[in-house]
Design an enzyme around this catalytic site. Structure first.
Site, PDB file in Angstrom:
ATOM      1  N   GLU A  93     -49.897 -16.870 -27.516  1.00  0.00           N
ATOM      2  CA  GLU A  93     -48.785 -16.782 -26.558  1.00  0.00           C
ATOM      3  C   GLU A  93     -49.295 -16.734 -25.125  1.00  0.00           C
ATOM      4  O   GLU A  93     -50.321 -16.141 -24.842  1.00  0.00           O
ATOM      5  CB  GLU A  93     -48.044 -15.462 -26.782  1.00  0.00           C
ATOM      6  CG  GLU A  93     -46.964 -15.540 -27.809  1.00  0.00           C
ATOM      7  CD  GLU A  93     -46.253 -14.193 -27.936  1.00  0.00           C
ATOM      8  OE1 GLU A  93     -45.938 -13.833 -29.070  1.00  0.00           O
ATOM      9  OE2 GLU A  93     -46.035 -13.507 -26.925  1.00  0.00           O
ATOM     10  N   CYS A 106     -49.669 -15.061 -17.598  1.00  0.00           N
ATOM     11  CA  CYS A 106     -50.287 -14.069 -18.471  1.00  0.00           C
ATOM     12  C   CYS A 106     -50.876 -14.856 -19.636  1.00  0.00           C
ATOM     13  O   CYS A 106     -50.148 -15.537 -20.356  1.00  0.00           O
ATOM     14  CB  CYS A 106     -49.231 -13.080 -18.950  1.00  0.00           C
ATOM     15  SG  CYS A 106     -49.839 -11.955 -20.222  1.00  0.00           S
ATOM     16  N   CYS A 113     -56.387  -9.658 -32.189  1.00  0.00           N
ATOM     17  CA  CYS A 113     -57.190  -8.654 -31.483  1.00  0.00           C
ATOM     18  C   CYS A 113     -57.705  -7.671 -32.522  1.00  0.00           C
ATOM     19  O   CYS A 113     -57.041  -7.421 -33.517  1.00  0.00           O
ATOM     20  CB  CYS A 113     -56.318  -7.918 -30.463  1.00  0.00           C
ATOM     21  SG  CYS A 113     -57.212  -6.706 -29.461  1.00  0.00           S
ATOM     22  N   CYS A 117     -54.765  -1.007 -31.343  1.00  0.00           N
ATOM     23  CA  CYS A 117     -53.832  -0.086 -30.666  1.00  0.00           C
ATOM     24  C   CYS A 117     -52.535  -0.030 -31.474  1.00  0.00           C
ATOM     25  O   CYS A 117     -51.991  -1.061 -31.866  1.00  0.00           O
ATOM     26  CB  CYS A 117     -53.553  -0.558 -29.236  1.00  0.00           C
ATOM     27  SG  CYS A 117     -55.017  -0.576 -28.207  1.00  0.00           S
ATOM     28  N   CYS A 120     -49.197  -1.990 -30.446  1.00  0.00           N
ATOM     29  CA  CYS A 120     -49.339  -3.394 -30.034  1.00  0.00           C
ATOM     30  C   CYS A 120     -49.201  -4.352 -31.211  1.00  0.00           C
ATOM     31  O   CYS A 120     -49.788  -4.132 -32.274  1.00  0.00           O
ATOM     32  CB  CYS A 120     -50.695  -3.575 -29.356  1.00  0.00           C
ATOM     33  SG  CYS A 120     -51.003  -5.262 -28.808  1.00  0.00           S
ATOM     34  N   CYS A 334     -44.685  -8.038 -26.787  1.00  0.00           N
ATOM     35  CA  CYS A 334     -45.963  -8.746 -26.754  1.00  0.00           C
ATOM     36  C   CYS A 334     -46.433  -9.131 -28.159  1.00  0.00           C
ATOM     37  O   CYS A 334     -46.581  -8.289 -29.019  1.00  0.00           O
ATOM     38  CB  CYS A 334     -47.044  -7.857 -26.127  1.00  0.00           C
ATOM     39  SG  CYS A 334     -46.443  -6.810 -24.825  1.00  0.00           S
TER      40      CYS A 334
HETATM   41  N1  SAH Z   1     -56.645  -5.808 -24.719  1.00  0.00           N
HETATM   42  C1  SAH Z   1     -56.345  -5.674 -23.342  1.00  0.00           C
HETATM   43  C2  SAH Z   1     -55.358  -6.678 -22.789  1.00  0.00           C
HETATM   44  C3  SAH Z   1     -54.204  -7.114 -23.615  1.00  0.00           C
HETATM   45  S1  SAH Z   1     -52.786  -6.117 -23.743  1.00  0.00           S
HETATM   46  C4  SAH Z   1     -55.919  -4.246 -23.035  1.00  0.00           C
HETATM   47  O1  SAH Z   1     -55.863  -3.437 -23.934  1.00  0.00           O
HETATM   48  O2  SAH Z   1     -55.687  -3.933 -21.880  1.00  0.00           O
HETATM   49  C5  SAH Z   1     -52.096  -5.961 -22.137  1.00  0.00           C
HETATM   50  C6  SAH Z   1     -51.422  -4.629 -21.917  1.00  0.00           C
HETATM   51  O3  SAH Z   1     -50.215  -4.507 -22.696  1.00  0.00           O
HETATM   52  C7  SAH Z   1     -52.292  -3.444 -22.308  1.00  0.00           C
HETATM   53  O4  SAH Z   1     -52.178  -2.426 -21.366  1.00  0.00           O
HETATM   54  C8  SAH Z   1     -51.672  -3.027 -23.621  1.00  0.00           C
HETATM   55  O5  SAH Z   1     -52.013  -1.711 -23.965  1.00  0.00           O
HETATM   56  C9  SAH Z   1     -50.210  -3.253 -23.333  1.00  0.00           C
HETATM   57  N2  SAH Z   1     -49.340  -3.292 -24.512  1.00  0.00           N
HETATM   58  C10 SAH Z   1     -49.610  -3.730 -25.747  1.00  0.00           C
HETATM   59  N3  SAH Z   1     -48.543  -3.570 -26.563  1.00  0.00           N
HETATM   60  C11 SAH Z   1     -47.572  -3.031 -25.812  1.00  0.00           C
HETATM   61  C12 SAH Z   1     -46.242  -2.616 -26.075  1.00  0.00           C
HETATM   62  N4  SAH Z   1     -45.699  -2.731 -27.290  1.00  0.00           N
HETATM   63  N5  SAH Z   1     -45.541  -2.100 -25.045  1.00  0.00           N
HETATM   64  C13 SAH Z   1     -46.079  -1.971 -23.806  1.00  0.00           C
HETATM   65  N6  SAH Z   1     -47.320  -2.332 -23.501  1.00  0.00           N
HETATM   66  C14 SAH Z   1     -48.081  -2.841 -24.490  1.00  0.00           C
END
Ligand code: SAH
Length: 347
Positions: A93, A106, A113, A117, A120, A334
């Protein structure tokens, strides 16, 4: 034989390749121009390259970009979400956002990944593969071609952990920055990371002017570990120390991303603890009400909670913004568009 990944090559590298082939090196500029200014996707479209060199390029090289498979346009603010197919049939995406100061892309750095997390969607099936520098650039090129608009800012915040694909991401930054190509100022590139501490130190040595965004999402190790597995490897103290050194050396302000999750990390005491840990840092906190992911149980904090959290931090003298939500009508959180596409198409 591994073919040359043409979109990932710097002009200097083309000069070396051409020298080895016994071709004039001025062709390097022409090839680079076709790829990074005119965005051709077929070698035969390089009309000022002689036929025999084009044949050689076809034999030894390949233009491995991304191909649009789906596009959703927000009726509210014009945000466009793209689903791109990459070599091997996987999809990723990318999002084009319109701000008053210009267009921001973006982009993804990996398909999937492996950071895990809990809030995510990109990480639900682990990492499928690293993207090449050319595939990162191609996301931008395809969005520019499709929208007919220039992209002036890029955030590495799509799927993937950029510092887990360090070499390709660094190559991407240098190529995007190249004045003979996209000519994107480094200050217009933001790299977002869940904080792989050793890699932050490596990045520090590269002497870049990019903006570093660090996904903190918690004020202490206990909460951070409960939502981000990487926090078991690196303590917050180590993360913040690396960030401090980064901003001291580069003089660049760090952005801390903080996704507010109801009942998990959004209390007044969390805000106070966070502020106390960041008080001597050149930084900025970006609060993001968490996007609900179907497969996860996390709920976003209420509007009032977000405001209160922001106020507490601000009162301690730390700059804070609440991320404006763009494309809310097309946003399936996301990584979710990609997941639903993969499920329906059995990729
Ligand atoms: N791996 C990297 C970049 C990709 S995610 C990182 O961790 O920063 C980009 C941002 O979106 C990160 O801050 C991530 O924690 C956040 N993110 C992921 N899932 C999310 C969600 N469901 N709601 C809000 N932010 C989210």
């Amino acid at each position: 034989m591994q073919k040359i990944d043409m979109l990932s090559m710097a002009q200097k590298e083309w000069e070396e390749i051409l020298k080895q082939w016994g071709e004039p090196t001025f062709r390097a500029k022409q090839i680079f121009d076709w790829l990074h200014k005119k965005y051709v996707t077929e070698i035969d479209d390089m009309t000022n390259i002689p036929k025999n060199l084009r044949e050689k390029l076809k034999q030894y090289g390949t233009i491995t970009g991304v191909k649009q498979v789906k596009k959703l346009v927000s009726q509210i603010d014009g945000t466009i979400k793209y689903l791109f197919e990459i070599e091997g049939g996987l999809v990723i995406e990318s999002v084009l956002m319109r701000y008053h100061y210009g267009n921001t892309a973006c982009i993804s750095t990996q398909a999937g990944c492996r950071m895990g997390c809990k809030f995510c969607a990109s990480t639900l099936e682990g990492v499928e593969r690293n993207l090449t520098a050319g595939e990162m650039l191609s996301q931008i090129y395809e969005m520019q071609k499709d929208s007919g608009e220039r992209i002036s800012n890029v955030v590495l915040m799509g799927s993937g952990e950029p510092l887990d694909n360090y070499g390709n991401v660094l190559r991407f930054i240098h190529l995007a920055n190249d004045e003979r190509g996209l000519c994107l100022g480094q200050r217009h590139i933001t790299l977002s990371t869940c904080a792989l501490v050793e890699k932050i130190y490596n990045l520090l040595e590269e002497d870049l002017q990019i903006t570093l965004a660090v996904s903190l999402h918690a004020p202490n190790d206990e909460i951070r570990q409960s939502i981000m597995p990487i926090a078991k490897k690196y303590s917050m103290e180590e993360v913040l120390k690396a960030c401090k050194e980064y901003s001291d050396k580069t003089k660049r302000r760090i952005t801390f991303e903080y996704a507010l999750i109801k009942g998990i990390n959004d209390s007044d005491s969390c805000a106070q603890e966070l502020a106390s840990k960041l008080h001597n840092m050149l930084c900025h906190v970006n609060l993001i009400p968490v996007n609900t992911v179907k497969e996860r149980n996390y709920i976003k904090s209420s509007e009032e909670r977000v405001q209160k959290f922001a106020q507490i931090i601000e009162k301690k003298g730390i700059e804070v913004t609440v991320r404006r939500k763009l494309g809310s009508d097309i946003d399936a959180a996301c990584g979710q568009l990609r997941r639903s596409y993969q499920r329906n198409n059995k990729i």
